[in-house]
Design a protein around this motif. Sequence first.
Motif, PDB file in Angstrom:
ATOM      1  N   UNK A 192       8.757  -6.631   4.529  1.00 35.11           N
ATOM      2  CA  UNK A 192       8.668  -5.884   4.981  1.00 35.11           C
ATOM      3  C   UNK A 192       9.582  -5.507   7.132  1.00 35.11           C
ATOM      4  N   UNK A 193      10.028  -4.813   7.063  1.00 33.45           N
ATOM      5  CA  UNK A 193      10.683  -4.110   8.162  1.00 33.45           C
ATOM      6  C   UNK A 193      10.015  -3.866   9.275  1.00 33.45           C
ATOM      7  N   UNK A 194       9.620  -4.418  10.354  1.00 36.86           N
ATOM      8  CA  UNK A 194       8.487  -4.069  11.149  1.00 36.86           C
ATOM      9  C   UNK A 194       9.707  -4.053  12.439  1.00 36.86           C
TER      10      UNK A 194
ATOM     11  N   UNK B  95       2.843   0.728   5.661  1.00 30.67           N
ATOM     12  CA  UNK B  95       3.464  -0.682   4.370  1.00 30.67           C
ATOM     13  C   UNK B  95       1.572  -0.787   4.444  1.00 30.67           C
ATOM     14  N   UNK B  96       1.371  -1.173   2.859  1.00 28.26           N
ATOM     15  CA  UNK B  96       0.265  -0.950   2.430  1.00 28.26           C
ATOM     16  C   UNK B  96      -0.576  -2.300   2.148  1.00 28.26           C
ATOM     17  N   UNK B  97       0.657  -2.859   2.532  1.00 29.05           N
ATOM     18  CA  UNK B  97      -0.031  -4.420   2.642  1.00 29.05           C
ATOM     19  C   UNK B  97      -0.559  -4.625   3.681  1.00 29.05           C
ATOM     20  N   UNK B  98       0.099  -4.025   5.033  1.00 31.05           N
ATOM     21  CA  UNK B  98      -0.718  -4.781   6.724  1.00 31.05           C
ATOM     22  C   UNK B  98      -1.584  -3.711   6.854  1.00 31.05           C
TER      23      UNK B  98
ATOM     24  N   UNK C  25       2.588   0.273  14.782  1.00 31.93           N
ATOM     25  CA  UNK C  25       1.096   0.281  15.067  1.00 31.93           C
ATOM     26  C   UNK C  25       0.004  -0.138  14.115  1.00 31.93           C
ATOM     27  N   UNK C  26      -1.089  -1.082  13.977  1.00 35.26           N
ATOM     28  CA  UNK C  26      -1.864  -1.232  13.012  1.00 35.26           C
ATOM     29  C   UNK C  26      -2.419   0.311  13.087  1.00 35.26           C
ATOM     30  N   UNK C  27      -2.681   0.785  12.150  1.00 38.16           N
ATOM     31  CA  UNK C  27      -2.847   2.373  11.655  1.00 38.16           C
ATOM     32  C   UNK C  27      -4.605   1.858  11.726  1.00 38.16           C
ATOM     33  N   UNK C  28      -5.311   1.148  11.243  1.00 38.43           N
ATOM     34  CA  UNK C  28      -6.952   1.704  11.250  1.00 38.43           C
ATOM     35  C   UNK C  28      -8.036   1.789  13.315  1.00 38.43           C
TER      36      UNK C  28
ATOM     37  N   UNK D 278      -2.540  11.326   4.845  1.00 37.14           N
ATOM     38  CA  UNK D 278      -1.193  11.560   5.724  1.00 37.14           C
ATOM     39  C   UNK D 278      -0.649  10.970   5.413  1.00 37.14           C
ATOM     40  N   UNK D 279      -0.738   9.195   6.582  1.00 38.54           N
ATOM     41  CA  UNK D 279      -0.557   8.181   6.446  1.00 38.54           C
ATOM     42  C   UNK D 279       0.267   7.236   5.399  1.00 38.54           C
TER      43      UNK D 279
END
Length: 100
Positions: A18-20, A71-74, A82-85, A63-64
């Motif tokens: 996955x690309x970030x 990225x479901x994995x991360x 960004x870390x969505x949590x 929504x995300x």
Amino acid sequence: MQQVGFIWQITMDDNNKEEFPTIKEQGKSLAKFTFEVVKDGVFNLSPGEVFASDELKKERLDICKKCEYYSMRHNRCKHCGCWLEHKVKFKVSECPIYKW
């Protein structure tokens, strides 16, 4: 997992990669976000108004999870990194592509 300097990288085959954004771009996003949280907390809101309600956090995450950059994995946004949590917790947070 391998160590590169002070950073640990998880190595995966190319099919699961996955690309970030670059670290520099992620740093810019984090700096902007931090500035907005502090500015809002100091000048505009009382302490109880800094954080989003549980309902708003859930709405944002929902929504995300439907977005092409999720990225479901991360549990991260591949657009801003960004870390969505953590991002959804603050009222002043914004989606980089204006979905919320």
